[in-house]
Design an enzyme around this catalytic site. Structure first.
Site, mmCIF file in Angstrom:
data_model
loop_
_atom_site.group_PDB
_atom_site.id
_atom_site.type_symbol
_atom_site.label_atom_id
_atom_site.label_comp_id
_atom_site.label_asym_id
_atom_site.label_seq_id
_atom_site.Cartn_x
_atom_site.Cartn_y
_atom_site.Cartn_z
ATOM 1 N N ARG A 1 -3.095 -6.478 -14.361
ATOM 2 C CA ARG A 1 -3.335 -5.176 -13.739
ATOM 3 C C ARG A 1 -3.658 -4.183 -14.848
ATOM 4 O O ARG A 1 -2.948 -4.146 -15.863
ATOM 5 C CB ARG A 1 -2.073 -4.743 -12.989
ATOM 6 C CG ARG A 1 -2.227 -3.444 -12.241
ATOM 7 C CD ARG A 1 -0.913 -3.029 -11.600
ATOM 8 N NE ARG A 1 -0.278 -1.985 -12.374
ATOM 9 C CZ ARG A 1 0.612 -1.121 -11.887
ATOM 10 N NH1 ARG A 1 0.991 -1.194 -10.621
ATOM 11 N NH2 ARG A 1 1.149 -0.205 -12.642
ATOM 12 N N TYR B 1 0.469 8.088 -13.413
ATOM 13 C CA TYR B 1 1.220 6.944 -12.928
ATOM 14 C C TYR B 1 0.765 5.664 -13.636
ATOM 15 O O TYR B 1 -0.437 5.447 -13.803
ATOM 16 C CB TYR B 1 1.014 6.783 -11.412
ATOM 17 C CG TYR B 1 1.222 5.375 -10.994
ATOM 18 C CD1 TYR B 1 2.516 4.879 -10.904
ATOM 19 C CD2 TYR B 1 0.158 4.509 -10.803
ATOM 20 C CE1 TYR B 1 2.730 3.556 -10.605
ATOM 21 C CE2 TYR B 1 0.365 3.182 -10.507
ATOM 22 C CZ TYR B 1 1.652 2.716 -10.407
ATOM 23 O OH TYR B 1 1.865 1.411 -10.133
ATOM 24 N N ASP C 1 -3.979 -0.537 -9.351
ATOM 25 C CA ASP C 1 -3.113 0.121 -8.366
ATOM 26 C C ASP C 1 -3.508 1.595 -8.257
ATOM 27 O O ASP C 1 -3.428 2.334 -9.239
ATOM 28 C CB ASP C 1 -1.650 -0.011 -8.831
ATOM 29 C CG ASP C 1 -0.653 0.431 -7.776
ATOM 30 O OD1 ASP C 1 -1.079 0.979 -6.741
ATOM 31 O OD2 ASP C 1 0.562 0.236 -7.999
ATOM 32 N N HIS D 1 -2.029 3.644 -6.144
ATOM 33 C CA HIS D 1 -0.768 4.318 -5.842
ATOM 34 C C HIS D 1 -0.898 5.424 -4.795
ATOM 35 O O HIS D 1 -0.425 6.544 -4.989
ATOM 36 C CB HIS D 1 -0.121 4.845 -7.134
ATOM 37 C CG HIS D 1 1.323 4.465 -7.222
ATOM 38 N ND1 HIS D 1 2.347 5.326 -6.965
ATOM 39 C CD2 HIS D 1 1.905 3.282 -7.505
ATOM 40 C CE1 HIS D 1 3.489 4.697 -7.097
ATOM 41 N NE2 HIS D 1 3.262 3.456 -7.420
ATOM 42 N N GLU E 1 -5.184 -1.928 -5.057
ATOM 43 C CA GLU E 1 -3.886 -1.831 -4.372
ATOM 44 C C GLU E 1 -3.589 -0.420 -3.885
ATOM 45 O O GLU E 1 -3.889 0.554 -4.582
ATOM 46 C CB GLU E 1 -2.811 -2.272 -5.377
ATOM 47 C CG GLU E 1 -1.391 -2.094 -4.903
ATOM 48 C CD GLU E 1 -0.381 -2.400 -6.002
ATOM 49 O OE1 GLU E 1 -0.737 -3.110 -6.975
ATOM 50 O OE2 GLU E 1 0.756 -1.917 -5.899
ATOM 51 N N ARG F 1 1.760 -7.049 0.314
ATOM 52 C CA ARG F 1 2.655 -6.902 -0.850
ATOM 53 C C ARG F 1 4.135 -6.759 -0.510
ATOM 54 O O ARG F 1 4.955 -6.435 -1.356
ATOM 55 C CB ARG F 1 2.186 -5.697 -1.683
ATOM 56 C CG ARG F 1 0.945 -6.076 -2.408
ATOM 57 C CD ARG F 1 0.488 -5.215 -3.494
ATOM 58 N NE ARG F 1 1.420 -4.473 -4.294
ATOM 59 C CZ ARG F 1 2.130 -4.978 -5.300
ATOM 60 N NH1 ARG F 1 2.040 -6.258 -5.611
ATOM 61 N NH2 ARG F 1 2.937 -4.197 -6.000
ATOM 62 N N GLU G 1 3.537 -10.252 -8.547
ATOM 63 C CA GLU G 1 3.635 -9.262 -9.626
ATOM 64 C C GLU G 1 4.829 -9.611 -10.520
ATOM 65 O O GLU G 1 5.885 -10.019 -10.029
ATOM 66 C CB GLU G 1 3.845 -7.861 -9.021
ATOM 67 C CG GLU G 1 3.928 -6.763 -10.065
ATOM 68 C CD GLU G 1 4.084 -5.370 -9.440
ATOM 69 O OE1 GLU G 1 4.407 -5.287 -8.235
ATOM 70 O OE2 GLU G 1 3.892 -4.379 -10.164
ATOM 71 N N TRP H 1 2.989 10.220 -4.524
ATOM 72 C CA TRP H 1 3.263 9.551 -5.791
ATOM 73 C C TRP H 1 2.948 8.091 -5.676
ATOM 74 O O TRP H 1 3.269 7.452 -4.713
ATOM 75 C CB TRP H 1 4.727 9.704 -6.239
ATOM 76 C CG TRP H 1 4.818 9.146 -7.627
ATOM 77 C CD1 TRP H 1 4.321 9.722 -8.758
ATOM 78 C CD2 TRP H 1 5.341 7.883 -8.023
ATOM 79 N NE1 TRP H 1 4.500 8.900 -9.828
ATOM 80 C CE2 TRP H 1 5.123 7.760 -9.408
ATOM 81 C CE3 TRP H 1 5.969 6.834 -7.332
ATOM 82 C CZ2 TRP H 1 5.515 6.636 -10.127
ATOM 83 C CZ3 TRP H 1 6.363 5.720 -8.051
ATOM 84 C CH2 TRP H 1 6.138 5.612 -9.449
HETATM 85 C C1 GCO Z 1 3.883 -1.542 -8.497
HETATM 86 C C2 GCO Z 1 4.518 -0.320 -8.007
HETATM 87 C C3 GCO Z 1 5.671 0.216 -8.784
HETATM 88 C C4 GCO Z 1 6.367 1.254 -7.944
HETATM 89 C C5 GCO Z 1 7.837 1.195 -8.079
HETATM 90 C C6 GCO Z 1 8.521 2.200 -7.178
HETATM 91 O O1 GCO Z 1 2.787 -1.823 -8.030
HETATM 92 O O2 GCO Z 1 4.501 -2.222 -9.291
HETATM 93 O O3 GCO Z 1 3.617 0.607 -7.506
HETATM 94 O O4 GCO Z 1 5.379 0.633 -10.070
HETATM 95 O O5 GCO Z 1 5.887 2.503 -8.207
HETATM 96 O O6 GCO Z 1 8.237 -0.100 -7.803
HETATM 97 O O7 GCO Z 1 9.844 1.894 -6.973
HETATM 98 MG MG MG Z 2 2.048 -0.590 -6.563
#
Ligand code: GCO
Ligand code: MG
Length: 402
Positions: free
Chosen positions: A147, A159, A210, A212, A236, A283, A339, A402
């Site tokens: 990733r 993030y 990701d 997010h 993602e 997921r 993951e 977030w």
């Molecule tokens: C990921 C996630 C994490 C989350 C976290 C929140 O894809 O691994 O987005 O980084 O943000 O698990 O609790």
């Molecule tokens: Mg994620």
């Protein structure tokens, strides 16, 4: 066999974990993960005050009945707190059943469908050059899937980008820290990132990204389209998914594969997404989607629609969840990828485990049960510390996802 005790253990070897230990009158015990990042103590109370008293005296082999008892019987169904608590009980009961059978859990789930579980690691950097170097480190470690996240020019923090590379921990503050977000800057930057990674490493490694939950459906459609030349394994959480229908719009516009569901708790959160084949990877994971019993139900349902698993495996899911997930991943016909965000050495010491990494794959091991234990004496040395995930604001100060 009878359940004699159900103990909730909170420990913080670098981050908080909640673990349920179910004891029986036959000296066999089982362990389940109940960690809900940033809301840990709500699950502790749910388990201690409302679930543990109902378990004493029950036959731990009645996994399905106990699952239904806790789900239907509570009247208040679903939700992350409830489902994490049910997951912990369920995982501990499967652990007990497999230990009693003297078999690794995957044998009870139908045996091996594959030799190992392909994992993806997290490469992240402050800018494109640093991210390229980080991807290289994972290639060196043998990862087949990586990733990639990068800082965005003009934004102070983003993030998925951290100072500590291998042991990145997003829940980093006693009160939530704040990030600033610009969709415009992000959408300009991200295709450049993947172009640069493909130029350097070619098309061999699977690349994942990701988002997010930061985009609207039409923005996600644009991103997916602009990433098509770089052939991502998946994009993602492109948009928040409370509205599952949003994915219809994204799907109409792009062939970039879509993954979603790390925050889903039940099959109902992804029914439309799966049934309409709006996603490629689901997921959901053991701890946040009702344990082995319910996650297996989701994966079986998904298999009919060509949707594969891509279970969440961030650091806030304890090694207990990882162990259980690996057994399911080894057996599920529609496994896709797992993951794997590495836990710190302190965490690994508190949770001794049979699983191991080799050349891009995790192997659950052959210890009876799910193969993950808890060192209670060591766990006690790491008391709970309040820790929050960041929040996110737009440049004008408005709250964002977030
Ligand atoms: C990921 C996630 C994490 C989350 C976290 C929140 O894809 O691994 O987005 O980084 O943000 O698990 O609790
Ligand atoms: Mg994620």
């Amino acid at each position: 066999m009878k359940i004699t005790d159900a103990k909730v253990i909170v420990t913080s070897p670098g981050r908080n974990f909640v673990t349920l230990k179910i004891m029986t009158d036959e000296c066999v015990y089982g362990i389940g993960d109940a960690t809900l990042n940033g809301r840990e103590l709500a699950v502790v109370s749910y388990l201690k005050d409302h679930v543990a008293p109902c378990l004493i005296g029950r036959d731990p082999h009645q996994i399905e009945d106990i699952w239904q008892y806790l789900y239907r019987g509570a009247y208040w169904r679903t939700g992350p707190v409830t489902m994490a608590a049910i997951a912990a009980v369920d995982t501990a009961l499967w652990d007990i059943k497999a230990k009693a059978a003297n078999m690794p859990l995957y044998q009870l789930l139908g045996g091996k469908s594959r030799a190992g579980v392909m994992v993806y690691g997290h490469a992240n950097g402050r800018d494109i050059d640093e991210t390229i170097d980080e991807v290289g480190k994972y290639v060196e470690l043998g990862y087949k899937a990586i990733r990639a996240q990068s800082g965005i020019p003009g934004l102070d923090s983003t993030y998925g980008v951290s100072a500590d590379k291998l042991f990145y921990e997003p829940a980093d503050a006693d009160l939530p820290s704040e990030n600033v977000w610009s969709t415009t800057k992000y959408l300009d930057h991200t295709p450049r990132l993947f172009e640069a990674i493909r130029n350097k490493y070619g098309f061999d490694p699977h690349l994942l990204h990701d988002v997010h939950h930061r985009l609207t459906p039409i923005e996600a459609a644009r991103l997916g389209k602009s990433l098509e030349p770089y052939r991502l394994f998946w994009m993602e959480d492109a948009v928040p998914a409370e509205n599952q229908e949003s994915f219809r719009l994204i799907r109409q516009h792009t062939t970039t594969p879509l993954a979603v569901g790390e925050i889903f708790n039940t099959i109902w959160d992804c029914r439309t997404l799966i049934q309409e084949q709006l996603i490629d990877y689901i997921r959901t994971t053991v701890v946040h989607a009702g344990g082995i019993t319910h996650l297996r139900r989701i994966l079986d349902f998904a298999s009919i629609y060509n949707v594969r698993s891509g279970c969440h495996g961030a650091t806030d899911l304890s090694p207990v969840c990882m162990g259980a997930s690996l057994h399911l991943g080894l057996s599920a016909p529609n496994f896709g990828v797992q993951e794997y965000m590495r836990h710190t050495p302190e965490t690994d010491e508190v949770f001794p485990h049979a699983y191991s990494y080799s050349d891009g794959y995790l192997y659950p091991g052959d210890t009876p049960g799910h193969g993950v234990d808890l060192d209670e004496a060591l766990a006690e040395k790491y008391p709970y510390r309040r820790a929050y995930l960041p929040v996110n604001r737009l440049e004008d100060g408005a709250m964002w996802n977030w």
